[in-house]
Design an enzyme around this catalytic site. Structure first.
Site, PDB file in Angstrom:
ATOM      1  N   ASP A 141     -10.162  -3.606  22.781  1.00 47.40           N
ATOM      2  CA  ASP A 141     -10.409  -3.825  24.109  1.00 47.40           C
ATOM      3  C   ASP A 141     -11.960  -3.919  24.445  1.00 47.40           C
ATOM      4  O   ASP A 141     -12.836  -3.372  24.336  1.00 47.40           O
ATOM      5  CB  ASP A 141      -9.991  -2.176  24.688  1.00 47.40           C
ATOM      6  N   THR A 188     -10.937  -6.889  30.615  1.00 46.19           N
ATOM      7  CA  THR A 188     -11.137  -7.139  31.930  1.00 46.19           C
ATOM      8  C   THR A 188     -11.597  -8.516  32.196  1.00 46.19           C
ATOM      9  O   THR A 188     -12.099  -8.967  31.427  1.00 46.19           O
ATOM     10  CB  THR A 188     -12.032  -6.262  32.899  1.00 46.19           C
ATOM     11  N   TYR A 240       5.026 -14.371  46.689  1.00 46.98           N
ATOM     12  CA  TYR A 240       5.516 -13.487  45.670  1.00 46.98           C
ATOM     13  C   TYR A 240       5.877 -14.333  44.448  1.00 46.98           C
ATOM     14  O   TYR A 240       6.582 -15.521  44.587  1.00 46.98           O
ATOM     15  CB  TYR A 240       6.748 -12.847  46.054  1.00 46.98           C
ATOM     16  N   ARG A 281     -12.031  -9.316  39.773  1.00 49.01           N
ATOM     17  CA  ARG A 281     -11.584  -7.843  39.430  1.00 49.01           C
ATOM     18  C   ARG A 281     -10.344  -8.088  39.012  1.00 49.01           C
ATOM     19  O   ARG A 281      -9.113  -8.618  39.633  1.00 49.01           O
ATOM     20  CB  ARG A 281     -11.827  -6.870  40.533  1.00 49.01           C
ATOM     21  N   GLU A 330       7.153 -13.017  41.099  1.00 46.53           N
ATOM     22  CA  GLU A 330       7.538 -12.222  39.762  1.00 46.53           C
ATOM     23  C   GLU A 330       8.101 -13.223  38.876  1.00 46.53           C
ATOM     24  O   GLU A 330       8.773 -14.121  38.963  1.00 46.53           O
ATOM     25  CB  GLU A 330       8.574 -11.292  40.147  1.00 46.53           C
ATOM     26  N   LYS A 360     -16.353  -8.078  34.421  1.00 51.54           N
ATOM     27  CA  LYS A 360     -17.761  -7.680  33.927  1.00 51.54           C
ATOM     28  C   LYS A 360     -18.640  -8.898  33.218  1.00 51.54           C
ATOM     29  O   LYS A 360     -18.849  -9.507  33.820  1.00 51.54           O
ATOM     30  CB  LYS A 360     -17.254  -6.583  32.692  1.00 51.54           C
TER      31      LYS A 360
HETATM   32  N1  DSN Z   1     -15.460   1.803  35.059  1.00 49.03           N
HETATM   33  C1  DSN Z   1     -15.551   0.768  33.938  1.00 49.03           C
HETATM   34  C2  DSN Z   1     -17.031   0.808  33.453  1.00 49.03           C
HETATM   35  O1  DSN Z   1     -17.993   0.957  34.218  1.00 49.03           O
HETATM   36  O2  DSN Z   1     -17.139   0.644  32.101  1.00 49.03           O
HETATM   37  C3  DSN Z   1     -14.780   0.888  32.725  1.00 49.03           C
HETATM   38  O3  DSN Z   1     -13.315   0.936  33.273  1.00 49.03           O
END
Ligand code: DSN
Length: 426
Positions: free
Chosen positions: A193, A219, A47, A228, A49, A222
Protein backbone atom coordinates in the site's frame (compact mmCIF):
# COMPACT_ATOMS: atom_id res chain seq x y z
CA UNK A 1 -31.58 28.56 -9.23
CA UNK A 2 -30.11 30.88 -6.61
CA UNK A 3 -26.41 30.52 -5.92
CA UNK A 4 -25.85 28.80 -2.56
CA UNK A 5 -23.83 31.61 -1.05
CA UNK A 6 -23.79 29.96 2.34
CA UNK A 7 -21.69 27.07 1.03
CA UNK A 8 -19.68 29.02 -1.57
CA UNK A 9 -18.72 31.61 1.04
CA UNK A 10 -17.40 28.81 3.20
CA UNK A 11 -15.51 27.30 0.26
CA UNK A 12 -13.90 30.69 -0.28
CA UNK A 13 -13.05 30.87 3.43
CA UNK A 14 -11.36 27.48 3.13
CA UNK A 15 -9.40 28.76 0.10
CA UNK A 16 -8.13 31.68 2.20
CA UNK A 17 -7.19 29.27 5.01
CA UNK A 18 -5.23 27.10 2.58
CA UNK A 19 -3.56 30.15 1.02
CA UNK A 20 -2.45 31.80 4.25
CA UNK A 21 -1.37 28.82 6.33
CA UNK A 22 1.61 26.47 6.25
CA UNK A 23 0.30 23.01 5.35
CA UNK A 24 2.44 20.22 6.77
CA UNK A 25 -0.05 17.34 6.97
CA UNK A 26 1.97 14.61 5.25
CA UNK A 27 -1.02 13.17 3.39
CA UNK A 28 -2.23 16.46 1.92
CA UNK A 29 -1.30 18.33 -1.21
CA UNK A 30 -2.60 20.97 -3.63
CA UNK A 31 -3.84 19.71 -6.99
CA UNK A 32 -3.30 21.74 -10.12
CA UNK A 33 -6.15 23.96 -11.23
CA UNK A 34 -6.90 21.68 -14.20
CA UNK A 35 -7.18 18.65 -11.90
CA UNK A 36 -9.70 20.58 -9.80
CA UNK A 37 -11.53 21.81 -12.89
CA UNK A 38 -11.93 18.23 -14.15
CA UNK A 39 -13.52 17.24 -10.82
CA UNK A 40 -16.29 19.78 -11.28
CA UNK A 41 -17.47 18.58 -14.70
CA UNK A 42 -20.33 16.69 -16.33
CA UNK A 43 -19.10 13.10 -15.97
CA UNK A 44 -20.45 13.48 -12.41
CA UNK A 45 -23.91 13.11 -14.00
CA UNK A 46 -23.19 9.72 -15.57
CA UNK A 47 -23.79 6.22 -14.26
CA UNK A 48 -21.20 3.82 -15.68
CA UNK A 49 -21.25 0.60 -13.65
CA UNK A 50 -18.83 -1.84 -15.21
CA UNK A 51 -15.63 -1.16 -17.12
CA UNK A 52 -14.73 0.38 -20.50
CA UNK A 53 -16.48 -1.61 -23.24
CA UNK A 54 -18.53 -3.59 -20.65
CA UNK A 55 -20.96 -1.16 -19.02
CA UNK A 56 -24.42 -1.85 -17.70
CA UNK A 57 -25.97 1.43 -18.94
CA UNK A 58 -26.03 3.15 -22.32
CA UNK A 59 -24.29 6.40 -23.22
CA UNK A 60 -20.91 5.41 -21.82
CA UNK A 61 -18.86 5.82 -25.00
CA UNK A 62 -17.17 9.06 -23.91
CA UNK A 63 -16.76 7.90 -20.34
CA UNK A 64 -15.06 4.78 -21.72
CA UNK A 65 -12.49 6.95 -23.49
CA UNK A 66 -11.79 8.96 -20.33
CA UNK A 67 -11.41 5.89 -18.12
CA UNK A 68 -9.23 4.10 -20.69
CA UNK A 69 -6.86 7.07 -20.84
CA UNK A 70 -6.68 7.11 -17.02
CA UNK A 71 -5.86 3.39 -16.94
CA UNK A 72 -3.24 3.62 -19.68
CA UNK A 73 -1.49 6.64 -18.15
CA UNK A 74 -1.39 4.95 -14.75
CA UNK A 75 0.05 1.76 -16.26
CA UNK A 76 2.71 3.84 -17.98
CA UNK A 77 3.68 5.66 -14.75
CA UNK A 78 4.32 2.46 -12.81
CA UNK A 79 5.16 0.09 -15.66
CA UNK A 80 2.10 -1.96 -14.67
CA UNK A 81 0.28 -4.43 -16.90
CA UNK A 82 -3.14 -3.88 -15.29
CA UNK A 83 -4.78 -1.10 -13.30
CA UNK A 84 -8.15 -0.24 -11.81
CA UNK A 85 -8.84 3.49 -11.35
CA UNK A 86 -12.33 3.20 -9.86
CA UNK A 87 -11.75 2.89 -6.08
CA UNK A 88 -13.32 5.91 -4.39
CA UNK A 89 -10.51 5.94 -1.80
CA UNK A 90 -7.45 4.08 -0.59
CA UNK A 91 -9.59 2.28 1.97
CA UNK A 92 -11.96 1.09 -0.79
CA UNK A 93 -8.96 -0.07 -2.83
CA UNK A 94 -7.67 -2.14 0.09
CA UNK A 95 -11.14 -3.53 0.79
CA UNK A 96 -11.30 -4.75 -2.80
CA UNK A 97 -7.83 -6.33 -2.58
CA UNK A 98 -8.82 -8.25 0.55
CA UNK A 99 -12.07 -9.39 -1.11
CA UNK A 100 -10.22 -10.61 -4.21
CA UNK A 101 -7.47 -12.40 -2.30
CA UNK A 102 -8.97 -13.77 0.88
CA UNK A 103 -11.90 -15.50 2.52
CA UNK A 104 -13.39 -14.05 5.73
CA UNK A 105 -11.40 -15.20 8.75
CA UNK A 106 -8.12 -15.60 6.85
CA UNK A 107 -4.97 -14.31 8.54
CA UNK A 108 -3.33 -11.06 7.47
CA UNK A 109 -0.09 -9.49 8.70
CA UNK A 110 0.50 -5.74 8.64
CA UNK A 111 2.44 -2.95 10.34
CA UNK A 112 0.77 -2.06 13.63
CA UNK A 113 -1.21 1.20 13.45
CA UNK A 114 0.50 2.35 16.65
CA UNK A 115 3.89 1.93 14.92
CA UNK A 116 2.98 3.90 11.80
CA UNK A 117 0.66 1.45 10.01
CA UNK A 118 -2.79 2.13 8.60
CA UNK A 119 -6.35 1.44 9.79
CA UNK A 120 -7.04 -0.81 6.80
CA UNK A 121 -4.06 -3.03 7.55
CA UNK A 122 -5.85 -4.92 10.32
CA UNK A 123 -6.98 -2.41 12.95
CA UNK A 124 -9.70 -3.93 15.16
CA UNK A 125 -11.79 -0.80 14.52
CA UNK A 126 -11.73 -1.37 10.75
CA UNK A 127 -13.28 -3.96 8.35
CA UNK A 128 -9.79 -5.44 7.97
CA UNK A 129 -9.56 -6.32 11.65
CA UNK A 130 -13.21 -7.34 11.96
CA UNK A 131 -13.45 -9.68 8.94
CA UNK A 132 -9.93 -11.09 8.97
CA UNK A 133 -7.62 -12.38 11.67
CA UNK A 134 -5.10 -9.58 11.97
CA UNK A 135 -1.50 -10.06 13.07
CA UNK A 136 1.06 -7.31 13.35
CA UNK A 137 4.73 -6.51 13.09
CA UNK A 138 6.32 -3.32 14.41
CA UNK A 139 9.44 -1.24 14.33
CA UNK A 140 12.61 -1.74 16.37
CA UNK A 141 12.86 0.36 19.51
CA UNK A 142 16.49 1.35 18.98
CA UNK A 143 16.34 2.29 15.28
CA UNK A 144 12.66 3.05 14.64
CA UNK A 145 12.90 0.99 11.44
CA UNK A 146 10.69 -1.96 10.46
CA UNK A 147 11.53 -5.08 12.42
CA UNK A 148 11.84 -7.51 9.51
CA UNK A 149 12.98 -10.30 11.86
CA UNK A 150 9.75 -9.94 13.84
CA UNK A 151 7.79 -9.85 10.58
CA UNK A 152 9.46 -13.06 9.47
CA UNK A 153 9.06 -14.85 12.81
CA UNK A 154 5.34 -13.97 12.99
CA UNK A 155 4.82 -14.96 9.36
CA UNK A 156 6.53 -18.33 9.78
CA UNK A 157 4.65 -19.09 13.02
CA UNK A 158 1.19 -17.90 11.95
CA UNK A 159 1.24 -18.38 8.17
CA UNK A 160 -0.90 -15.38 7.17
CA UNK A 161 -2.26 -15.46 3.63
CA UNK A 162 -1.56 -11.78 3.01
CA UNK A 163 1.38 -9.68 4.17
CA UNK A 164 0.82 -5.94 3.88
CA UNK A 165 3.64 -3.44 3.65
CA UNK A 166 3.13 0.29 3.64
CA UNK A 167 2.40 2.88 6.31
CA UNK A 168 0.92 6.25 7.06
CA UNK A 169 3.63 7.45 9.44
CA UNK A 170 6.93 5.84 8.49
CA UNK A 171 9.83 7.91 7.18
CA UNK A 172 12.05 5.16 5.78
CA UNK A 173 12.08 3.10 2.59
CA UNK A 174 10.90 -0.52 2.53
CA UNK A 175 12.78 -3.76 1.93
CA UNK A 176 10.19 -5.29 -0.39
CA UNK A 177 12.61 -8.03 -1.45
CA UNK A 178 12.97 -9.31 2.09
CA UNK A 179 9.18 -9.30 2.59
CA UNK A 180 8.63 -11.24 -0.62
CA UNK A 181 11.24 -13.81 0.43
CA UNK A 182 9.33 -14.32 3.69
CA UNK A 183 6.01 -14.55 1.83
CA UNK A 184 7.39 -17.15 -0.56
CA UNK A 185 8.39 -19.37 2.38
CA UNK A 186 4.72 -19.64 3.44
CA UNK A 187 2.94 -19.16 0.11
CA UNK A 188 1.51 -15.76 1.13
CA UNK A 189 0.65 -12.85 -1.12
CA UNK A 190 2.22 -9.41 -0.61
CA UNK A 191 0.24 -6.19 -0.90
CA UNK A 192 2.19 -2.93 -1.01
CA UNK A 193 0.00 0.00 0.00
CA UNK A 194 2.06 2.90 -1.34
CA UNK A 195 -0.52 5.62 -0.62
CA UNK A 196 2.03 7.89 1.03
CA UNK A 197 5.22 7.63 -1.06
CA UNK A 198 3.58 6.74 -4.42
CA UNK A 199 4.76 9.91 -6.16
CA UNK A 200 8.37 9.25 -5.14
CA UNK A 201 8.13 5.61 -6.25
CA UNK A 202 6.61 6.76 -9.56
CA UNK A 203 9.84 8.61 -10.31
CA UNK A 204 12.21 5.84 -9.17
CA UNK A 205 13.35 7.79 -6.08
CA UNK A 206 12.50 4.95 -3.67
CA UNK A 207 12.63 1.14 -3.97
CA UNK A 208 10.20 -0.30 -6.52
CA UNK A 209 7.47 -2.37 -4.78
CA UNK A 210 6.28 -3.75 -8.13
CA UNK A 211 9.48 -5.78 -8.45
CA UNK A 212 8.56 -7.91 -5.45
CA UNK A 213 4.95 -7.39 -4.37
CA UNK A 214 2.03 -9.20 -5.98
CA UNK A 215 -0.41 -6.29 -5.71
CA UNK A 216 0.05 -2.54 -5.24
CA UNK A 217 -2.64 -0.14 -3.99
CA UNK A 218 -2.53 3.60 -3.42
CA UNK A 219 -4.46 6.77 -2.95
CA UNK A 220 -4.16 9.42 -5.65
CA UNK A 221 -4.24 12.62 -3.58
CA UNK A 222 -1.10 12.49 -1.44
CA UNK A 223 2.33 12.69 -3.10
CA UNK A 224 0.63 11.78 -6.41
CA UNK A 225 -1.11 15.19 -6.22
CA UNK A 226 -4.31 14.08 -7.93
CA UNK A 227 -7.94 14.15 -6.86
CA UNK A 228 -9.05 12.31 -3.71
CA UNK A 229 -9.32 8.63 -4.67
CA UNK A 230 -7.79 5.15 -4.86
CA UNK A 231 -6.13 2.84 -7.40
CA UNK A 232 -4.99 -0.80 -7.63
CA UNK A 233 -2.24 -2.10 -9.92
CA UNK A 234 -0.46 -5.28 -10.98
CA UNK A 235 2.80 -5.51 -12.87
CA UNK A 236 2.30 -9.24 -13.46
CA UNK A 237 -1.06 -10.98 -13.44
CA UNK A 238 -1.40 -14.33 -11.63
CA UNK A 239 -3.99 -16.81 -10.37
CA UNK A 240 -5.30 -16.56 -6.82
CA UNK A 241 -3.41 -19.25 -4.88
CA UNK A 242 -6.13 -19.63 -2.23
CA UNK A 243 -8.97 -20.78 -4.48
CA UNK A 244 -10.99 -17.55 -4.35
CA UNK A 245 -13.24 -17.71 -7.43
CA UNK A 246 -15.54 -15.27 -9.21
CA UNK A 247 -19.23 -15.12 -8.16
CA UNK A 248 -20.07 -17.82 -10.75
CA UNK A 249 -17.48 -20.16 -9.24
CA UNK A 250 -14.97 -19.77 -12.06
CA UNK A 251 -11.21 -19.57 -11.58
CA UNK A 252 -10.12 -16.19 -12.93
CA UNK A 253 -6.81 -14.29 -13.04
CA UNK A 254 -6.18 -11.87 -10.18
CA UNK A 255 -6.81 -8.87 -12.46
CA UNK A 256 -10.36 -10.12 -13.12
CA UNK A 257 -10.94 -10.91 -9.43
CA UNK A 258 -9.77 -7.40 -8.49
CA UNK A 259 -12.05 -5.78 -11.09
CA UNK A 260 -14.96 -7.82 -9.74
CA UNK A 261 -14.01 -6.94 -6.17
CA UNK A 262 -14.09 -3.17 -6.90
CA UNK A 263 -17.34 -3.46 -8.88
CA UNK A 264 -19.72 -5.03 -7.98
CA UNK A 265 -17.86 -6.22 -4.88
CA UNK A 266 -17.49 -3.06 -2.84
CA UNK A 267 -18.69 -0.20 -5.05
CA UNK A 268 -21.50 0.73 -7.41
CA UNK A 269 -21.20 3.48 -10.00
CA UNK A 270 -17.68 4.87 -10.43
CA UNK A 271 -17.03 8.60 -9.93
CA UNK A 272 -16.19 9.36 -13.55
CA UNK A 273 -15.55 13.08 -12.92
CA UNK A 274 -12.91 12.00 -10.40
CA UNK A 275 -11.54 9.46 -12.87
CA UNK A 276 -11.27 12.30 -15.42
CA UNK A 277 -9.30 14.28 -12.83
CA UNK A 278 -7.16 11.22 -12.07
CA UNK A 279 -6.35 11.02 -15.81
CA UNK A 280 -5.32 14.69 -15.82
CA UNK A 281 -3.10 14.25 -12.76
CA UNK A 282 -1.53 11.08 -14.23
CA UNK A 283 -0.69 13.12 -17.33
CA UNK A 284 1.03 15.66 -15.08
CA UNK A 285 3.00 12.92 -13.30
CA UNK A 286 4.41 11.80 -16.66
CA UNK A 287 6.08 15.21 -17.16
CA UNK A 288 9.60 16.36 -16.22
CA UNK A 289 8.07 19.06 -14.03
CA UNK A 290 6.67 16.39 -11.77
CA UNK A 291 10.05 14.59 -11.67
CA UNK A 292 11.60 17.83 -10.41
CA UNK A 293 8.77 18.14 -7.86
CA UNK A 294 9.29 14.61 -6.50
CA UNK A 295 13.04 15.18 -6.11
CA UNK A 296 12.40 18.48 -4.35
CA UNK A 297 9.98 16.77 -1.92
CA UNK A 298 12.81 14.51 -0.75
CA UNK A 299 15.43 17.26 -0.48
CA UNK A 300 12.98 19.55 1.34
CA UNK A 301 12.10 16.76 3.79
CA UNK A 302 15.78 16.15 4.47
CA UNK A 303 16.44 19.87 4.97
CA UNK A 304 13.51 20.08 7.37
CA UNK A 305 14.64 16.98 9.29
CA UNK A 306 18.12 18.49 9.69
CA UNK A 307 16.62 21.75 11.00
CA UNK A 308 14.52 19.87 13.59
CA UNK A 309 17.47 17.76 14.76
CA UNK A 310 19.57 20.92 15.13
CA UNK A 311 16.98 22.22 17.60
CA UNK A 312 17.02 19.05 19.67
CA UNK A 313 13.89 17.40 18.30
CA UNK A 314 13.81 13.62 18.51
CA UNK A 315 13.06 12.22 15.05
CA UNK A 316 12.03 8.57 14.88
CA UNK A 317 14.81 6.77 12.96
CA UNK A 318 16.79 10.04 13.11
CA UNK A 319 15.71 11.25 9.70
CA UNK A 320 13.79 10.52 6.54
CA UNK A 321 14.08 8.87 3.14
CA UNK A 322 10.73 10.13 1.91
CA UNK A 323 8.33 13.06 2.29
CA UNK A 324 7.65 12.95 6.04
CA UNK A 325 9.14 12.75 9.51
CA UNK A 326 7.74 11.56 12.79
CA UNK A 327 8.80 13.51 15.88
CA UNK A 328 8.67 12.28 19.47
CA UNK A 329 7.94 15.32 21.65
CA UNK A 330 8.49 13.67 25.03
CA UNK A 331 11.91 15.34 25.44
CA UNK A 332 10.15 18.68 24.91
CA UNK A 333 7.54 17.91 27.58
CA UNK A 334 4.71 18.24 25.10
CA UNK A 335 1.96 15.93 23.83
CA UNK A 336 1.09 15.63 20.16
CA UNK A 337 -2.39 17.00 20.92
CA UNK A 338 -1.04 20.13 22.58
CA UNK A 339 1.45 20.68 19.76
CA UNK A 340 -1.17 20.28 17.02
CA UNK A 341 -3.67 22.55 18.75
CA UNK A 342 -1.14 25.28 19.51
CA UNK A 343 0.37 25.23 16.01
CA UNK A 344 -3.15 25.46 14.59
CA UNK A 345 -3.50 28.81 16.37
CA UNK A 346 -0.45 30.04 14.44
CA UNK A 347 -1.95 28.64 11.20
CA UNK A 348 0.67 25.92 10.91
CA UNK A 349 -1.22 22.71 10.22
CA UNK A 350 0.00 19.21 11.01
CA UNK A 351 -1.31 16.22 12.92
CA UNK A 352 -0.65 14.62 16.25
CA UNK A 353 0.59 11.08 15.78
CA UNK A 354 1.40 8.09 17.93
CA UNK A 355 5.11 7.33 18.04
CA UNK A 356 6.39 3.75 18.34
CA UNK A 357 5.96 2.43 21.90
CA UNK A 358 3.83 5.44 22.80
CA UNK A 359 2.54 5.59 26.37
CA UNK A 360 -0.31 7.96 25.48
CA UNK A 361 -3.70 7.34 23.87
CA UNK A 362 -4.24 7.92 20.12
CA UNK A 363 -6.33 10.97 21.09
CA UNK A 364 -3.37 12.55 22.86
CA UNK A 365 -0.17 10.91 21.51
CA UNK A 366 3.47 11.79 22.14
CA UNK A 367 4.29 12.88 18.64
CA UNK A 368 3.61 14.88 15.52
CA UNK A 369 3.88 13.88 11.88
CA UNK A 370 5.33 16.51 9.55
CA UNK A 371 5.28 16.28 5.76
CA UNK A 372 6.44 18.52 2.93
CA UNK A 373 4.47 17.53 -0.21
CA UNK A 374 2.08 20.48 0.09
CA UNK A 375 4.66 23.18 0.86
CA UNK A 376 6.82 21.84 -1.98
CA UNK A 377 3.88 22.25 -4.35
CA UNK A 378 3.64 25.85 -3.12
CA UNK A 379 7.16 26.32 -4.53
CA UNK A 380 9.26 26.10 -1.39
CA UNK A 381 12.93 25.18 -1.61
CA UNK A 382 15.38 23.75 0.92
CA UNK A 383 16.16 27.22 2.31
CA UNK A 384 12.52 27.70 3.31
CA UNK A 385 12.54 24.70 5.63
CA UNK A 386 14.71 26.33 8.31
CA UNK A 387 12.39 29.35 8.81
CA UNK A 388 9.38 27.01 9.04
CA UNK A 389 11.09 24.94 11.73
CA UNK A 390 12.04 28.13 13.54
CA UNK A 391 8.38 29.23 13.57
CA UNK A 392 7.26 25.80 14.78
CA UNK A 393 9.91 25.87 17.51
CA UNK A 394 8.86 29.33 18.65
CA UNK A 395 5.27 28.15 19.02
CA UNK A 396 6.18 24.90 20.76
CA UNK A 397 8.44 26.64 23.25
CA UNK A 398 5.78 29.30 23.99
CA UNK A 399 2.57 27.29 24.10
CA UNK A 400 0.98 29.53 26.79
CA UNK A 401 2.16 32.83 25.33
CA UNK A 402 -0.81 34.14 23.32
CA UNK A 403 1.04 37.23 22.07
CA UNK A 404 3.98 35.20 20.80
CA UNK A 405 1.64 32.78 18.99
CA UNK A 406 -0.23 35.69 17.38
CA UNK A 407 3.11 37.12 16.25
CA UNK A 408 4.00 33.79 14.60
CA UNK A 409 0.59 33.70 12.93
CA UNK A 410 1.32 37.08 11.33
CA UNK A 411 4.77 35.87 10.35
CA UNK A 412 3.19 32.78 8.74
CA UNK A 413 0.80 34.92 6.68
CA UNK A 414 3.62 37.20 5.50
CA UNK A 415 5.82 34.18 4.68
CA UNK A 416 3.10 32.51 2.62
CA UNK A 417 2.57 35.59 0.45
CA UNK A 418 5.73 34.54 -1.39
CA UNK A 419 3.98 31.33 -2.51
CA UNK A 420 0.68 32.18 -4.22
CA UNK A 421 -1.98 29.48 -4.37
CA UNK A 422 -4.60 29.41 -7.16
CA UNK A 423 -4.11 33.13 -7.99
CA UNK A 424 -7.13 33.18 -10.32
CA UNK A 425 -9.55 31.84 -7.72
CA UNK A 426 -11.74 33.44 -5.04
N1 DSN B 1 -5.53 9.78 6.71
C1 DSN B 1 -4.40 9.34 5.93
C2 DSN B 1 -3.14 9.94 6.42
O1 DSN B 1 -3.18 11.05 6.92
O2 DSN B 1 -2.08 9.33 6.33
C3 DSN B 1 -4.29 7.89 5.83
O3 DSN B 1 -5.46 7.35 5.35
Amino acid sequence: MQKDTQIFDLINKELQRQRNGIELIASENFTSLQVMEAMGTVPTNKYAEGYPGKRFYGGCEVIDEIETIAINRLKQIFNASWANVQPHSGAQANTAVFLACLKPGDKILGLNLSMGGHLTHGSPANFSGKNYQALFYGVKKDTGTVDYDQLEATALAEKPKLIICGASAYSRDWDYKRIREVADKIGALVLADIAHPAGLIAKGLLNDPFEHCHIVSSTTHKTLRGPRGGIIMLRHDFDNPFGVKDPKGNIRPMSALLDLAVFPGVQGGPLEHIIAAKAVSFGEILTDDYTAYAKKVISNAQAMATAFVKRGYDLISNGTDNHLMLIDLRNKNLTGKKAQETLDKAHITLNKNAVPFDDKSPFVTSGIRVGVPAVTTRGMQEEHMEPIVEMIDTVLTNTENVKQIEAVQEQVHRFMQQFPLYPGLG
